[in-house]
Design a protein around this motif. Structure first.
Motif, mmCIF file in Angstrom:
data_model
loop_
_atom_site.group_PDB
_atom_site.id
_atom_site.type_symbol
_atom_site.label_atom_id
_atom_site.label_comp_id
_atom_site.label_asym_id
_atom_site.label_seq_id
_atom_site.Cartn_x
_atom_site.Cartn_y
_atom_site.Cartn_z
ATOM 1 N N GLU A 106 -7.566 22.569 38.243
ATOM 2 C CA GLU A 106 -7.845 23.121 39.562
ATOM 3 C C GLU A 106 -6.637 23.807 40.194
ATOM 4 O O GLU A 106 -5.488 23.490 39.899
ATOM 5 N N ARG A 107 -6.938 24.750 41.094
ATOM 6 C CA ARG A 107 -5.981 25.396 41.997
ATOM 7 C C ARG A 107 -4.727 25.929 41.302
ATOM 8 O O ARG A 107 -3.598 25.644 41.718
ATOM 9 N N PRO A 108 -4.876 26.705 40.233
ATOM 10 C CA PRO A 108 -3.704 27.267 39.558
ATOM 11 C C PRO A 108 -2.966 28.267 40.451
ATOM 12 O O PRO A 108 -3.589 29.065 41.145
ATOM 13 N N LYS A 109 -1.642 28.216 40.398
ATOM 14 C CA LYS A 109 -0.800 29.148 41.137
ATOM 15 C C LYS A 109 0.315 29.621 40.195
ATOM 16 O O LYS A 109 0.794 28.854 39.362
ATOM 17 N N VAL A 110 0.741 30.882 40.370
ATOM 18 C CA VAL A 110 1.776 31.466 39.508
ATOM 19 C C VAL A 110 2.890 32.036 40.353
ATOM 20 O O VAL A 110 2.646 32.714 41.361
ATOM 21 N N ILE A 111 4.135 31.778 39.959
ATOM 22 C CA ILE A 111 5.308 32.374 40.594
ATOM 23 C C ILE A 111 6.197 32.961 39.503
ATOM 24 O O ILE A 111 6.128 32.557 38.338
ATOM 25 N N TYR A 112 7.042 33.917 39.897
ATOM 26 C CA TYR A 112 7.914 34.594 38.939
ATOM 27 C C TYR A 112 9.349 34.152 39.156
ATOM 28 O O TYR A 112 9.849 34.134 40.296
ATOM 29 N N ASN A 113 10.020 33.773 38.058
ATOM 30 C CA ASN A 113 11.415 33.367 38.138
ATOM 31 C C ASN A 113 12.316 34.540 37.745
ATOM 32 O O ASN A 113 12.307 34.972 36.582
ATOM 33 N N TYR A 119 7.047 33.898 33.932
ATOM 34 C CA TYR A 119 5.976 33.617 34.891
ATOM 35 C C TYR A 119 5.595 32.159 34.721
ATOM 36 O O TYR A 119 5.344 31.702 33.604
ATOM 37 N N VAL A 120 5.598 31.432 35.817
ATOM 38 C CA VAL A 120 5.443 29.982 35.783
ATOM 39 C C VAL A 120 4.171 29.583 36.537
ATOM 40 O O VAL A 120 4.011 29.915 37.710
ATOM 41 N N MET A 121 3.282 28.893 35.851
ATOM 42 C CA MET A 121 2.014 28.445 36.430
ATOM 43 C C MET A 121 2.005 26.925 36.566
ATOM 44 O O MET A 121 2.338 26.205 35.626
ATOM 45 N N TRP A 122 1.649 26.452 37.748
ATOM 46 C CA TRP A 122 1.396 25.034 37.971
ATOM 47 C C TRP A 122 -0.055 24.868 38.410
ATOM 48 O O TRP A 122 -0.636 25.759 39.031
ATOM 49 N N PHE A 123 -0.644 23.706 38.117
ATOM 50 C CA PHE A 123 -2.028 23.443 38.493
ATOM 51 C C PHE A 123 -2.263 21.943 38.573
ATOM 52 O O PHE A 123 -1.480 21.140 38.060
#
Length: 368
Positions: A106-113, A119-123
C-alpha cells in the motif's frame, strides 16, 4: 462487481482521445489509452519537468486489497493528462518473497536521491496470508524513474530506539517503558525491541535534502516522523511521535513558507471520516493539532475520500493540491481520485469541494 468494472472501463474509453484541461474530482480519469488510471494510495515525484504518479495497481474481481500486480507508474507534463508508464515494481511469483503475489502493498511513494542518482521507493507491506499483522515498511530502488524497481528489504523501523523530544517537552509526555502511561505507550514499548509498526505512510524531502518517512505506528494510535539516511535507504534512529494516542492514518506532509503541515485521517476502516491537520515550525515538532481542514458540504467525510499526498505544483507560488482516494473495497479497481486545491488563510489551511477546476485557481487572489 465484474459488470461494474466493465461499465466504468467503457466510460473511460469513451473519454479517450479527449485531452483534459481541468480536474473533475471523483470522475473516471482515463489515461492515454482510455483506461481509468490505476494508481491508488499514490504519490507524485516531479523530475525533469515531468510529474510521475506511483500508486497501487488494483484488479477487477475478488482480489480486494491484495497486490496481484504491483505498483503502477504514470507520467504527465500538465497534471491533467497521464501516460501509462507500466508497472514500476512487480510483485513476486515466489510465495516465500516478502512481496509475494497476494501480499498487501500500500501507499507507495518515490523520491530521488541526488547523491546516489537512485530512485527510492518506500511502501507499507503486509506479508502474504498474514492480514495486517506484519505492519512493515518495504524498500525498492531503481536507476530509472519509471523502473523497473528492485525490491531490497522489508522491516519495522527504529528497533531499540527511543523517540526524540523537542526541547522543553515535559517528562510526563515522554515514554516510560518501565510504566507505560497510556495504551499507545504500551504498544510502543511492546514493539521497541523489534521496531515500530509502519502502516499508512508518506515520504518528504526537505529543502536541505534530508528525507523523512512518515507512518502510522502503535496499532495506528500514533504517527511517527522518522529521519532517513543520506542515501534514503534506511532509518537513522531519530524520530518523533505525533498526536500520540489519537489513531491517525493516511499522513500527507508538505512545507509552506517555513511551516510544516500534515494532513491525515481518523481510523474507520474503508469508511471516510473527517480529515485532520497539524502544523509545526520544525519537522521535529512540537506539532499542533488544528481539526478538520475541509469545509462545506461533505467536509465531515472528507468529501468521501482519504488523504494520500499533498502535491506542490511546480512553477506556481502557494500552489498545493490535496490528493485523496475514494476507496471502493468491493471493486477496488473502480476507486476514484479526489484532487482539490489547498487555500491558505494566513497560517491556516482550507479545502473546499469543486466539481471542476484547473491550475488557474492558484492565480486567483481568493486562493492567497
Amino acid at each position: 462487481m465484474l459488470l461494474l468494472s466493465v461499465v466504468f472501463q467503457v466510460e473511460a474509453q469513451d473519454l479517450a482521445g479527449k485531452r483534459s484541461t481541468s480536474f473533475q474530482p471523483g470522475v473516471i480519469w482515463p489515461d492515454n489509452n482510455g483506461v481509468h488510471i490505476n494508481a491508488h494510495g499514490g504519490g507524485i515525484l516531479y523530475q525533469n519537468k515531468t510529474y510521475y504518479w506511483f500508486g497501487e495497481h488494483k484488479i477487477a474481481g475478488g482480489a480486494g486489497n491484495r497486490a496481484m500486480v504491483g505498483v503502477h507508474c504514470y507520467s504527465s507534463k500538465d497534471l491533467y493528462n497521464w501516460k501509462d508508464e507500466g508497472i514500476a515494481l512487480s510483485v513476486s511469483p515466489d510465495t516465500t518473497s516478502d512481496i509475494a503475489k497476494g501480499c498487501i502493498l500500500e501507499r507507495p511513494k518515490v523520491i530521488y536521491n541526488k547523491k546516489t542518482k537512485k530512485y527510492v521507493m518506500w511502501f507499507h507491506l503486509e506479508l502474504l496470508g498474514k492480514g495486517y499483522k506484519a505492519a512493515r515498511t518495504g524498500l525498492a530502488v531503481s536507476n530509472k524513474v519509471n523502473g523497473p524497481y528492485r525490491f531490497i528489504k522489508s522491516y519495522r523501523p527504529n528497533a531499540g530506539k527511543m523517540p526524540f523530544y523537542p526541547e522543553g517537552t515535559p517528562e510526563s509526555e515522554k515514554v516510560n517503558c518501565a510504566s507505560p502511561a497510556t495504551k499507545s505507550d504500551g504498544f510502543f514499548c511492546r514493539d521497541l525491541p523489534g521496531g515500530q509498526m509502519a502502516r499508512d505512510m508518506n515520504l518528504f524531502v526537505d529543502d536541505d535534502g534530508k528525507a523523512y518517512h512518515v507512518f502510522s505506528a502503535e496499532e495506528n494510535f500514533t504517527l511517527d516522523i522518522a529521519e532517513l539516511s543520506d542515501d534514503y535507504t534506511s532509518h537513522t534512529g531519530k524520530f518523533v511521535r505525533v498526536y500520540a494516542g489519537h489513531q491517525t492514518e493516511a499522513p500527507a506532509i508538505f512545507k509552506h513558507n517555513g511551516t510544516y503541515y500534515m494532513i491525515g485521517s481518523g481510523t474507520t476502516g474503508w469508511a471516510p471520516n473527517p480529515a485532520r491537520w497539524f502544523s509545526a515550525k520544525s519537522i521535529w515538532g512540537p506539532w499542533t493539532y488544528h481539526g478538520n481542514p475541509c469545509v462545506g458540504d461533505g467536509s465531515q467525510i472528507t468529501f468521501g475520500g482519504q488523504s494520500t499526498y499533498v502535491l506542490p505544483v511546480a512553477g506556481k507560488k502557494d500552489a498545493f493540491i490535496f490528493m485523496a482516494d475514494k476507496w471502493t473495497p468491493k471493486d477496488a479497481i473502480d476507486g476514484r481520485y479526489l484532487w482539490l486545491p489547498i487555500t491558505f488563510k494566513g497560517d491556516d489551511i482550507e479545502i473546499k469541494w469543486l466539481d471542476n477546476w484547473n491550475l488557474d485557481f492558484f492565480n486567483d487572489k481568493r486562493s492567497k
